[in-house]
Design a protein around this motif. Sequence first.
Motif, mmCIF file in Angstrom:
data_model
loop_
_atom_site.group_PDB
_atom_site.id
_atom_site.type_symbol
_atom_site.label_atom_id
_atom_site.label_comp_id
_atom_site.label_asym_id
_atom_site.label_seq_id
_atom_site.Cartn_x
_atom_site.Cartn_y
_atom_site.Cartn_z
ATOM 1 N N ARG B 36 9.876 -0.552 -27.425
ATOM 2 C CA ARG B 36 8.894 -1.222 -26.545
ATOM 3 C C ARG B 36 9.300 -0.909 -25.000
ATOM 4 O O ARG B 36 10.513 -0.634 -24.984
ATOM 5 C CB ARG B 36 8.912 -2.566 -26.566
ATOM 6 C CG ARG B 36 10.064 -3.523 -26.669
ATOM 7 C CD ARG B 36 9.804 -5.073 -26.785
ATOM 8 N NE ARG B 36 9.119 -5.747 -25.602
ATOM 9 C CZ ARG B 36 8.858 -7.010 -25.649
ATOM 10 N NH1 ARG B 36 9.105 -7.621 -26.631
ATOM 11 N NH2 ARG B 36 8.267 -7.507 -24.398
ATOM 12 N N GLN B 37 8.337 -1.020 -24.063
ATOM 13 C CA GLN B 37 8.671 -0.649 -22.585
ATOM 14 C C GLN B 37 8.212 -1.671 -21.884
ATOM 15 O O GLN B 37 6.872 -2.028 -21.877
ATOM 16 C CB GLN B 37 7.964 0.832 -22.266
ATOM 17 C CG GLN B 37 8.176 1.267 -21.020
ATOM 18 C CD GLN B 37 7.983 2.441 -20.726
ATOM 19 O OE1 GLN B 37 6.752 2.967 -21.201
ATOM 20 N NE2 GLN B 37 8.413 3.344 -19.872
ATOM 21 N N ASP B 38 8.991 -2.164 -21.119
ATOM 22 C CA ASP B 38 8.743 -3.214 -20.169
ATOM 23 C C ASP B 38 9.119 -2.871 -18.741
ATOM 24 O O ASP B 38 10.322 -2.450 -18.499
ATOM 25 C CB ASP B 38 9.203 -4.398 -20.649
ATOM 26 C CG ASP B 38 8.992 -5.022 -21.917
ATOM 27 O OD1 ASP B 38 9.743 -4.977 -22.836
ATOM 28 O OD2 ASP B 38 7.880 -5.271 -22.150
ATOM 29 N N ASN B 84 5.783 -13.347 -25.407
ATOM 30 C CA ASN B 84 7.040 -12.517 -24.995
ATOM 31 C C ASN B 84 6.840 -11.218 -25.602
ATOM 32 O O ASN B 84 7.986 -10.420 -25.566
ATOM 33 C CB ASN B 84 8.216 -13.103 -25.238
ATOM 34 C CG ASN B 84 8.734 -13.543 -26.476
ATOM 35 O OD1 ASN B 84 8.080 -13.192 -27.579
ATOM 36 N ND2 ASN B 84 9.883 -14.286 -26.649
ATOM 37 N N GLN B 85 6.178 -11.053 -26.743
ATOM 38 C CA GLN B 85 6.049 -9.660 -27.087
ATOM 39 C C GLN B 85 4.667 -8.942 -26.559
ATOM 40 O O GLN B 85 4.364 -7.961 -26.963
ATOM 41 C CB GLN B 85 5.529 -9.921 -28.753
ATOM 42 C CG GLN B 85 6.980 -10.498 -29.470
ATOM 43 C CD GLN B 85 6.749 -10.517 -31.141
ATOM 44 O OE1 GLN B 85 5.815 -11.184 -31.290
ATOM 45 N NE2 GLN B 85 7.662 -10.094 -31.755
ATOM 46 N N THR B 86 4.112 -9.417 -25.787
ATOM 47 C CA THR B 86 3.156 -9.038 -24.707
ATOM 48 C C THR B 86 3.909 -7.430 -24.291
ATOM 49 O O THR B 86 5.031 -7.586 -23.454
ATOM 50 C CB THR B 86 2.609 -9.582 -23.528
ATOM 51 O OG1 THR B 86 1.845 -10.526 -24.393
ATOM 52 C CG2 THR B 86 1.770 -8.660 -22.674
ATOM 53 N N SER B 87 3.489 -6.331 -24.311
ATOM 54 C CA SER B 87 4.181 -5.097 -23.930
ATOM 55 C C SER B 87 3.487 -3.778 -24.111
ATOM 56 O O SER B 87 2.468 -3.727 -25.009
ATOM 57 C CB SER B 87 5.830 -4.925 -24.688
ATOM 58 O OG SER B 87 6.579 -4.120 -24.185
ATOM 59 N N TYR B 89 4.117 -0.572 -26.576
ATOM 60 C CA TYR B 89 4.847 -0.095 -27.791
ATOM 61 C C TYR B 89 4.351 1.366 -27.959
ATOM 62 O O TYR B 89 3.475 1.901 -28.047
ATOM 63 C CB TYR B 89 4.390 -0.938 -28.915
ATOM 64 C CG TYR B 89 4.854 -2.234 -29.016
ATOM 65 C CD1 TYR B 89 4.002 -3.298 -28.313
ATOM 66 C CD2 TYR B 89 5.933 -2.586 -29.394
ATOM 67 C CE1 TYR B 89 4.327 -4.758 -28.247
ATOM 68 C CE2 TYR B 89 6.422 -4.033 -29.213
ATOM 69 C CZ TYR B 89 5.570 -4.896 -28.838
ATOM 70 O OH TYR B 89 5.891 -6.425 -28.793
ATOM 71 N N GLN B 110 -0.749 -0.795 -25.634
ATOM 72 C CA GLN B 110 -0.611 -1.855 -24.843
ATOM 73 C C GLN B 110 -0.930 -3.140 -25.603
ATOM 74 O O GLN B 110 -2.272 -3.436 -25.698
ATOM 75 C CB GLN B 110 -1.231 -1.706 -23.429
ATOM 76 C CG GLN B 110 -1.175 -2.894 -22.586
ATOM 77 C CD GLN B 110 0.193 -2.888 -22.123
ATOM 78 O OE1 GLN B 110 0.922 -2.070 -21.706
ATOM 79 N NE2 GLN B 110 0.860 -4.309 -22.211
ATOM 80 N N SER B 112 -1.482 -7.045 -25.748
ATOM 81 C CA SER B 112 -1.083 -8.356 -25.058
ATOM 82 C C SER B 112 -1.512 -9.500 -26.039
ATOM 83 O O SER B 112 -2.388 -9.722 -26.656
ATOM 84 C CB SER B 112 -2.369 -8.426 -23.973
ATOM 85 O OG SER B 112 -2.357 -7.411 -22.962
#
Lengths: 111, 114
Positions: B36-38, B84-87, B89, B110, B112
């Motif tokens: 995952r990339q934030d 908090n898993q909005t990210s 992938y 992406q 949401s």
Amino acid sequence: EDKVVQSPLSLVVHEGDTVTLNCSYEVTNFRSLLWYKQEKKAPTFLFMLTSSGIEKKSGRLSSILDKKELFSILNITATQTGDSAIYLCAVPGAGSYQLTFGKGTKLSVIP
Amino acid sequence: DVKVTQSSRYLVKRTGEKVFLECVQDMDHENMFWYRQDPGLGLRLIYFSYDVKMKEKGDIPEGYSVSREKKERFSLILESASTNQTSMYLCAAAKWAATNEKLFFGSGTQLSVL
């Protein structure tokens, strides 16, 4: 714990400028260091470096590794707007399948 | 080059839903990965698989599971999605060797979670 630190985190330059992106690392049993370019979604592979002092080149991009000082640089000459992207540096962990990535450098090239 | 395909580019889900992210690669590579990339945190490894039915936890496996029933397919499962898993992938595949640790990435999903 393996660590990769990239600097700067972001950079804004004008077309035609030359930029240098930095990547320092700490890893047990170093094998290689990889550079990726991420424009919109998928990171795409640029270079893999395994030996010190040997420059890898692809057009206006070049990269070199210093295994003694534990860093690599990525140079881009005569930048173009198409070079705008996030540049990622990564190293594989000791004896594992994992790549540890740095946080990336966001490069913006303005006309 | 390896082609890695992620089934969805954008996904919107509700808190508590079970979410499946699918990834398929076409080059018979043994190893597959989910990252995952934030913003500000970079790419972080969630899980990887080095063979069919084999999986290993990465740095942030909590709240996720994976499935690899066939060599070409690696699924990421969010059992009960949370905000908090909005990210973003990213799935990747690699034919791991001592001198060839290059990852090939998919285009990303992406996600949401509302």
